[in-house]
Design an enzyme around this catalytic site. Structure first.
Site, PDB file in Angstrom:
ATOM      1  N   HIS D 112      22.792 -38.227 -18.942  1.00 58.18           N
ATOM      2  CA  HIS D 112      22.863 -39.192 -20.044  1.00 58.18           C
ATOM      3  C   HIS D 112      24.274 -39.767 -20.177  1.00 58.18           C
ATOM      4  CE1 HIS D 112      18.792 -37.816 -20.918  1.00 58.18           C
ATOM      5  NE2 HIS D 112      18.664 -38.862 -21.710  1.00 58.18           N
ATOM      6  N   HIS D 184      20.563 -23.729 -13.911  1.00 61.96           N
ATOM      7  CA  HIS D 184      21.740 -23.720 -14.781  1.00 61.96           C
ATOM      8  C   HIS D 184      21.349 -23.539 -16.248  1.00 61.96           C
ATOM      9  CE1 HIS D 184      25.352 -24.914 -16.873  1.00 61.96           C
ATOM     10  NE2 HIS D 184      26.016 -24.757 -15.746  1.00 61.96           N
ATOM     11  N   GLU D 214      22.100 -20.576 -18.756  1.00 62.39           N
ATOM     12  CA  GLU D 214      22.545 -20.990 -20.089  1.00 62.39           C
ATOM     13  C   GLU D 214      21.432 -21.582 -20.944  1.00 62.39           C
ATOM     14  OE1 GLU D 214      25.936 -23.543 -19.728  1.00 62.39           O
ATOM     15  OE2 GLU D 214      27.017 -22.131 -18.435  1.00 62.39           O
ATOM     16  N   HIS D 246      28.399 -20.359 -10.143  1.00 62.14           N
ATOM     17  CA  HIS D 246      27.286 -19.643 -10.763  1.00 62.14           C
ATOM     18  C   HIS D 246      26.533 -18.790  -9.741  1.00 62.14           C
ATOM     19  CE1 HIS D 246      27.594 -21.168 -14.776  1.00 62.14           C
ATOM     20  NE2 HIS D 246      27.525 -22.438 -14.400  1.00 62.14           N
TER      21      HIS D 246
END
Lengths: 301, 301, 301, 301
Positions: D112, D184, D214, D246
């Protein structure tokens, strides 16, 4: 020259001035719309709650569906705003602090259109600019919204479980009744909201399933799960703000391809619940919370 | 619920649908506005010319002055659009090819506001977007516009020179009559347009001077030049599209601080010409040319 | 992989982080540009004044001319930003409070391009947004700017009048020397600025005339007025921020179509003043004032 | 003055001209970024595929993470663009037809932000505008993308099933090994993508589960399902374009709170697969398809 009155279904427009700025803020609630009087009841409920929660605020409604707006126009001789005309009129009437609140269930195409409209109006510097133009997100935004919706829907499941939500695990009779919620569904990327909602509902409740008319999961995905659940009865509910055309026909209609007919063909006993989520105050409070969040704490103009 | 009709002074709105796009284009003429019926005549003239020149196009008008719009609303019960509501309604009615035409004299604050509004609507992607949203510039844009305006005004000077413009040099009687045009003037950077126009008028004509009410050159600058010209009579004319409040009062009024009174106090014989430039077809054709240019060649939708 | 250093002609970029926001503000000065080292001196003067006036502010420069930027790149191996890359880099370096200052003389096409760029960056919500992105207007904005420029140029006319401006009326020898200022000129509507400036200069000074290379008034308009003034000598000066290509060649060059050659052909004795207005501190202070105004009072970040 | 060279990790910038427009189009691939050289391999694979698929197109890369960009800058003395500087530079170099391709997995906050940036650049009319600025959506957009990703990941599961995907139903040994993909996750509304993906993977494969670091579903949700599956071995894989921080630490690290450690504590035998989805050509082809779709059929500039 003819007499002019601009009338919205939600009351007559008071004035057409920007000479003096309105001290009141305004909220423009934006929904796809419905032409079903029974479905309109849910929008009225939403509006009433907004008026109660934000008492010094002008509350307006806009529909995005031209088909529905045109139908209302022809049938009732009433002009319902779309979001662009709605904002233009609030602007014209001197409301400089405005929140647009999406009454959509998911942040899909309609919501992204609304982001575009709000962005366009925000970019108008100069005399015709708003001082503050906030945008409240749809029902299903953060994971906490999904959790809150799951809890809120519990009251609609009470008649199944015969108990409040916290007691539902002991009270349930899984073999007996499954709830099937019908969402709209979309080709837009926001369609994934239905899967996350479905997963949370299945985690929170026994035998509550969510499918969509136009997206994924499809009816056949739900059907498979309901069959696997061992339930013998199915109670259909709209996972929509209003129980309009889709709920009345695609879900509860007598046509052979309605969900009701298909579940019946599969041997289930079917009941229908024909009220939109807008009539569930705990759901509507989530919209109000999104409006407050958009305005910033403490959520007042 | 009350019956709704949206009425503009320029005719009733036909519909509220975007279901099918309008094949016709539309032009939204945008002016400051006037509440003087006599002044409105000039806008009517502009509108009539547009209808003649662009016969298959919907022609609408919007005013930017809230004071004037409100006055018309109260007096005549007529809602006049501002540019934002005007565009919102054209959009709603399915007009996807629209030209906004500034009816301003100079590219000042009002025009830059209009650029912002058009920019804002252009930035709305998605369902509510226009396919083409053009913006026509004000009267005084390129140097050729100034030259054309100077020529066009010649017809208003005929009664001075007793001759057409090309003959004016021999026919003039400089000692006799000066024309003083009253422009609006502004603190905006576009105010310089008046100096360029004044210089071109002074180059093209003997004893034609241009001053402004709210900008530079001021009345005293003009007064000094008129005195230096040796003229004994002054004929005052509005350098505005309509002969509204400024023309009627600030220019031609009987108050001691009107231009008429001041020139009289200075010993001039004063006559007034109370028609706006919008009633001068050669001037209005410049606006039409700007609309065509904004639309691209050949200037049709 | 090769070593990377981004170098602007105005010093090496310090960092590439937005992790922590820069507390300092930054000003991006935007000019057409010049590749003439002598002309660049005026930009250096502008920059030095900004550094003195806004001591805790990062001062940067961007050019809009690709031709000039490319020439500097090839000749000096130096990358000069354009306004878009300049803003992108300030944004990247964590400057969240930025003023873009137009170093243009008039609010013409280049300034309107800058408005578009600033508008575009302002519309970027989210991580990459500036907190404040102000835009300072060009030299000639309000009438008070024209008046201030007229006063400021007085110091450049001293060597003509042998006196400071306030004394010039008595000290002048009108028959002797005329000043002819060369502005750029444009087809853009802002070209009218030159007429307003010319009128104010003629009002303030005896025998100071302003013409343009590419707009109105043209050389022939000025020539006519200079002839009418009775002056025998002409001193040519650029009405531009820097004395670059136009000043060096179109104004002061030896080609037969330079202003110098044409005035000589017309029998005038010609002298040239080859410094841009950017080297006139009283002029540059007007730009600084516009930056302060854009930032709001008291004009500090 | 120092020598200037702008170097990106993907090759030196050729020029700084807009004088002539580039006939070539350009694609700006935008990812969060990684500073792990092993993880960078996946981005190199993506870039190589783009070069093969769009041979006459300039392919560039930008990272959005300032932390990572800064780390690369300090360690390697290499400047990596962010999307704003990347677009500014392509614009400066004369590329007027540009596609920005999100290399994100879901249409979340980063996407976005990218929509905002692209919208901002699109709104820049005038000299600095792109002719066409397209935006390609992230990996998981339409339901067909989810289905394609599910199929594409099959090749990564072969070593589990000992068979190609179409044979996996017979070849599987569900009691033996589960695949756990680590996504993620985010607080953004797009987090729901993981649930839809998880549901499709569970529908397509036996014992393939997807959790997030997350967001939702959390590790504990996955753990519960893995336990219920009866699997004794777990093979961990990143559901990310690159196997960076990660994957290396949160998934496969030796710290007690890594997924590897936790599954081991729960008694599972754990293996890790340390390659990002960007190295899976069938996945990357989905990004290419999104770029082509953004450009319109047939997907060439």
């Amino acid at each position: 020259m003819a007499i002019s009155t601009i009338v919205s279904p939600y009351g007559e427009v008071k004035r057409s001035v920007r000479e003096e700025e309105e001290e009141e803020g305004a909220v423009l609630l934006v929904a796809f719309g419905t032409s079903y009087p029974e479905a309109q009841a849910a929008f009225d409920d939403v509006e009433d709650l907004y008026k109660k929660e934000l008492p010094n605020t002008e509350i307006r409604m806009a529909f995005t569906s031209d088909f529905i707006r045109q139908k209302i126009r022809k049938r009732d001789d009433v002009f319902v705003d779309n979001p662009v005309t709605g904002l233009a009129r609030l602007n014209d009437e001197g409301y400089v602090n405005v929140a647009v609140q999406s009454l959509h269930v998911i942040p899909g195409e309609e919501y992204h259109d609304l982001m575009n409209i709000v962005g366009g109006f925000r970019s108008i510097a100069g005399k015709f600019s708003f001082r503050c133009l906030a945008l409240g997100t749809p029902l299903l935004t953060g994971i906490e919204d999904y959790q809150a919706v799951s809890v809120a829907l519990g009251s609609q499941f009470d008649w199944i479980t015969g108990a409040d939500r916290r007691a539902h695990e002991s009270a349930r009779d899984p073999g007996e009744t499954a709830v099937v919620l019908m969402g709209h569904g979309t080709g837009h990327f926001a369609n994934s909201a239905y899967s996350q909602m479905a997963n949370l509902l299945e985690k929170d409740y026994e035998n509550v399933f969510l499918g969509t008319v136009e997206g994924y999961p499809e009816l056949e995905d739900v059907l498979e799960r309901v069959k696997a659940s061992g339930a013998e009865r199915v109670r259909l509910m709209p996972f929509m703000v209003v129980a309009g055309d889709h709920a009345t026909n695609d879900m509860a209609g007598d046509e052979p391809d309605s969900w009701k007919s298909i579940f019946e063909q599969e041997g289930f006993e079917v009941e229908v619940y024909l009220r939109g989520m807008g009539s569930n105050e705990a759901v509507t409070q989530i919209f109000v919370a999104h409006t407050r969040a958009a305005l910033g704490e403490p959520g007042e103009f």
